[in-house]
Design a protein around this motif. Structure first.
Motif, PDB file in Angstrom:
ATOM      1  N   ALA A   1       0.240   1.238  -6.825  1.00 48.11           N
ATOM      2  CA  ALA A   1      -0.766   2.256  -7.175  1.00 48.11           C
ATOM      3  C   ALA A   1      -0.465   2.895  -8.520  1.00 48.11           C
ATOM      4  CB  ALA A   1      -0.826   3.322  -6.081  1.00 48.11           C
TER       5      ALA A   1
ATOM      6  N   ALA B   1      -5.922   3.002  -9.033  1.00 50.64           N
ATOM      7  CA  ALA B   1      -4.753   3.307  -8.188  1.00 50.64           C
ATOM      8  C   ALA B   1      -5.146   3.316  -6.713  1.00 50.64           C
ATOM      9  CB  ALA B   1      -4.152   4.648  -8.583  1.00 50.64           C
TER      10      ALA B   1
ATOM     11  N   LYS C   1      -3.365   7.725   1.246  1.00 51.61           N
ATOM     12  CA  LYS C   1      -4.573   7.032   0.781  1.00 51.61           C
ATOM     13  C   LYS C   1      -5.801   7.930   0.976  1.00 51.61           C
ATOM     14  CE  LYS C   1      -7.249   4.439   3.067  1.00 51.61           C
ATOM     15  NZ  LYS C   1      -8.503   3.758   3.333  1.00 51.61           N
TER      16      LYS C   1
ATOM     17  N   LEU D   1      -3.935   0.678  -3.916  1.00 51.48           N
ATOM     18  CA  LEU D   1      -3.220   1.262  -2.775  1.00 51.48           C
ATOM     19  C   LEU D   1      -3.841   0.802  -1.454  1.00 51.48           C
ATOM     20  CD1 LEU D   1      -1.033   3.339  -1.794  1.00 51.48           C
ATOM     21  CD2 LEU D   1      -2.856   5.043  -1.815  1.00 51.48           C
TER      22      LEU D   1
END
Length: 208
Positions: A158, A137, A107, A141
């Motif tokens: 994602a 995305a 991330k 996520l």
């Protein structure tokens, strides 16, 4: 999910294969609204990445991403080289010195990559660029991680958000880059940069 540097290199090699397999498609998308060389340029750049990482021992994931970014800047023509190159170089800083990364590190990688793209391209969502795939995305996520979903589920959500972002680019006019010269005529065409971003995220999902 915890992956080491060797696995990161394997994934980058797989991304190179996927982009190479889709280079004609990506260049076709680009021919409709740009220079027509996105696929060829990306394939060439990722081939250079493969060569640069051939003897890398995978000890420092930040170093792997930095090498990737520098190879892309040096070998990819057009706007994509500086954008993807900056994305990987910024991402490298988020995991510098790490031998292994988990979903939270990923991330952070995506977050820094997106910041780098926005900074370099002076862009934002809604301009028919790769940001329209990457920003949703990242948002999805982040939420999936907070919800405590498995790494695989997080990555699935994602990449699906990125795919929807690609579809969204068909509905809007380009206001950035060469495609912006077409104005309203760019509506109906999907953005090649958003498409390559989706292919990268989809490959990561499949390889984890």
């Amino acid at each position: 999910m915890s992956i080491n540097g060797k696995k990161v290199i394997d994934i980058l090699n797989k991304i190179a294969d996927v982009i190479d397999n889709n280079k004609a498609f990506l260049s076709e998308l680009d021919a409709a609204i740009g220079d027509g060389d996105h696929g060829i340029n990306m394939s060439k750049g990722l081939f250079a990445v493969r060569e640069k990482l051939r003897d890398n021992e995978g000890k420092n994931i930040g170093d792997i991403l930095k090498i990737t970014g520098m190879a892309l800047v040096s070998n990819v023509g057009g706007a994509s080289g500086p954008l993807y190159g900056t994305a990987f170089m910024k991402a490298a800083m988020a995991v510098n010195g790490k031998e292994e990364i988990d979903i939270k590190d990923f991330k952070n990688i995506l977050e820094e990559a997106l910041k780098g793209i926005k900074m370099r391209g002076k862009g934002q969502a809604g301009e028919k660029t790769m940001i329209d795939a990457l920003e949703p995305a990242l948002n999805v996520l982040s939420n999936a991680i907070e919800e405590g979903l498995s790494s695989k589920e997080c990555l699935y959500k994602a990449k699906e958000a990125a795919r929807e972002g690609v579809e969204y680019t068909k509905t809007i006019a380009a206001t950035k880059g060469r495609a912006s010269y077409l104005g309203e005529r760019s509506i109906g065409h999907q953005d090649p940069g958003a498409t390559s971003s989706y292919l990268i995220l989809d490959t990561i999902y499949k390889e984890i």
